[in-house]
Design an enzyme around this catalytic site. Structure first.
Site, PDB file in Angstrom:
ATOM      1  N   LYS A  87       0.887  -1.185  -0.318  1.00  0.00           N
ATOM      2  CA  LYS A  87      -0.110  -0.110  -0.186  1.00  0.00           C
ATOM      3  C   LYS A  87       1.447   0.911  -0.251  1.00  0.00           C
ATOM      4  CE  LYS A  87      -4.610   1.357   2.442  1.00  0.00           C
ATOM      5  NZ  LYS A  87      -4.745   0.655   3.806  1.00  0.00           N
TER       6      LYS A  87
HETATM    7  C1  E4P Z   1      -8.281   1.859   3.468  1.00  0.00           C
HETATM    8  O1  E4P Z   1      -7.107   0.961   2.983  1.00  0.00           O
HETATM    9  C2  E4P Z   1      -7.798   2.613   5.199  1.00  0.00           C
HETATM   10  O2  E4P Z   1      -7.817   1.955   6.061  1.00  0.00           O
HETATM   11  C3  E4P Z   1      -9.339   2.958   5.376  1.00  0.00           C
HETATM   12  O3  E4P Z   1     -10.594   2.555   4.823  1.00  0.00           O
HETATM   13  C4  E4P Z   1      -9.788   4.207   6.431  1.00  0.00           C
HETATM   14  O4  E4P Z   1     -10.981   4.105   6.594  1.00  0.00           O
HETATM   15  P1  E4P Z   1     -11.229   5.679   8.209  1.00  0.00           P
HETATM   16  O5  E4P Z   1     -11.262   6.808   7.499  1.00  0.00           O
HETATM   17  O6  E4P Z   1     -12.677   4.984   8.152  1.00  0.00           O
HETATM   18  O7  E4P Z   1      -9.822   5.452   8.896  1.00  0.00           O
END
Ligand code: E4P
Length: 218
Positions: A87
């Site tokens: 990522k």
């Molecule tokens: C995506 O990969 C992120 O980890 C995640 O969806 C972020 O979500 P949040 O805005 O609830 O922290």
């Protein structure tokens, strides 16, 4: 539509996997910190433990923000297990690194995407997944779902292979709308997945079926 769970909590991952509907996991540095995972060895071990639960697609995020170190860290993460998807944040060096990972056959998830322009760059660089954050756009009074619709049109126009991974999903309506729009993947907390089970008419119907059965069968 693929379902990923957005957590680093092993019990939640096991529970979602046990439902039989889980296609992967997304983590991020905040989610790892929430589980108290610290230190390179523990972080690697935790990713390995996640990979041992699920069949594929475990997003592990780099901390580095410069090209050379994103490559170094991403390659180390990719070595942990074939299920790892590296990522990478949507920044200039991140885009360059995604291009290199793509040429090297390392799968990537381009994260922190908030605009169609960013998503076009991610696709052009060869990201396996792009992660538009719906909930965080809603939080600032923008329309997160509209972004998913835009990306679906743009990616279909050019037959981009990058999969749209709807992220920052807060509730079942988000998820259902993403399915209507045609997002390839949704990543969400366990509660959103299990909330899909709920309908009051299901509960009332089941109670009536069981009561009627008992009346006759004792
Ligand atoms: C995506 O990969 C992120 O980890 C995640 O969806 C972020 O979500 P949040 O805005 O609830 O922290």
């Amino acid at each position: 539509m693929k379902f990923f769970i957005d957590t680093a909590n092993l019990n939640e991952i096991k529970e979602a996997h046990g439902l039989g509907v889980l296609d992967g996991v997304t983590t991020n540095p905040s989610l790892m910190a929430k589980e108290g995972i610290k230190g390179a060895d523990n972080i690697r071990a935790h990713y390995k433990a996640i990979c041992q639960i699920v069949d594929n697609n475990v997003s592990a995020e780099v901390i580095a923000t410069d090209y050379d170190n994103i490559l170094k860290e991403g390659r180390e993460l990719a070595k942990i297990d074939d299920k790892i998807v590296v990522k990478v944040p949507m920044i200039k060096d991140g885009v360059k690194a995604i291009k290199r990972f793509s040429s090297d056959g390392i799968r990537t998830n381009c994260t922190l995407v908030f605009s169609p322009g960013q998503a076009i760059l991610a696709a052009k660089a060869g990201a396996s997944y792009v992660s538009p954050f719906i909930g965080r756009l809603d939080d600032i009074a923008q329309d997160g779902l509209e972004l998913i619709s835009q990306l679906r049109v743009i990616y279909d126009n050019y037959n981009f292979k990058t999969e749209i991974l709807a992220a920052s999903i807060r509730h079942t309506i988000h998820l259902i709308k993403c399915a209507e729009i045609g997002a390839d993947v949704a990543t969400c907390p366990l509660k959103v997945i299990t909330d899909l089970l709920n309908h009051p008419l299901t509960d009332a119907g089941l109670a009536k079926f069981l009561a009627d059965h008992k009346k006759v069968n004792g």
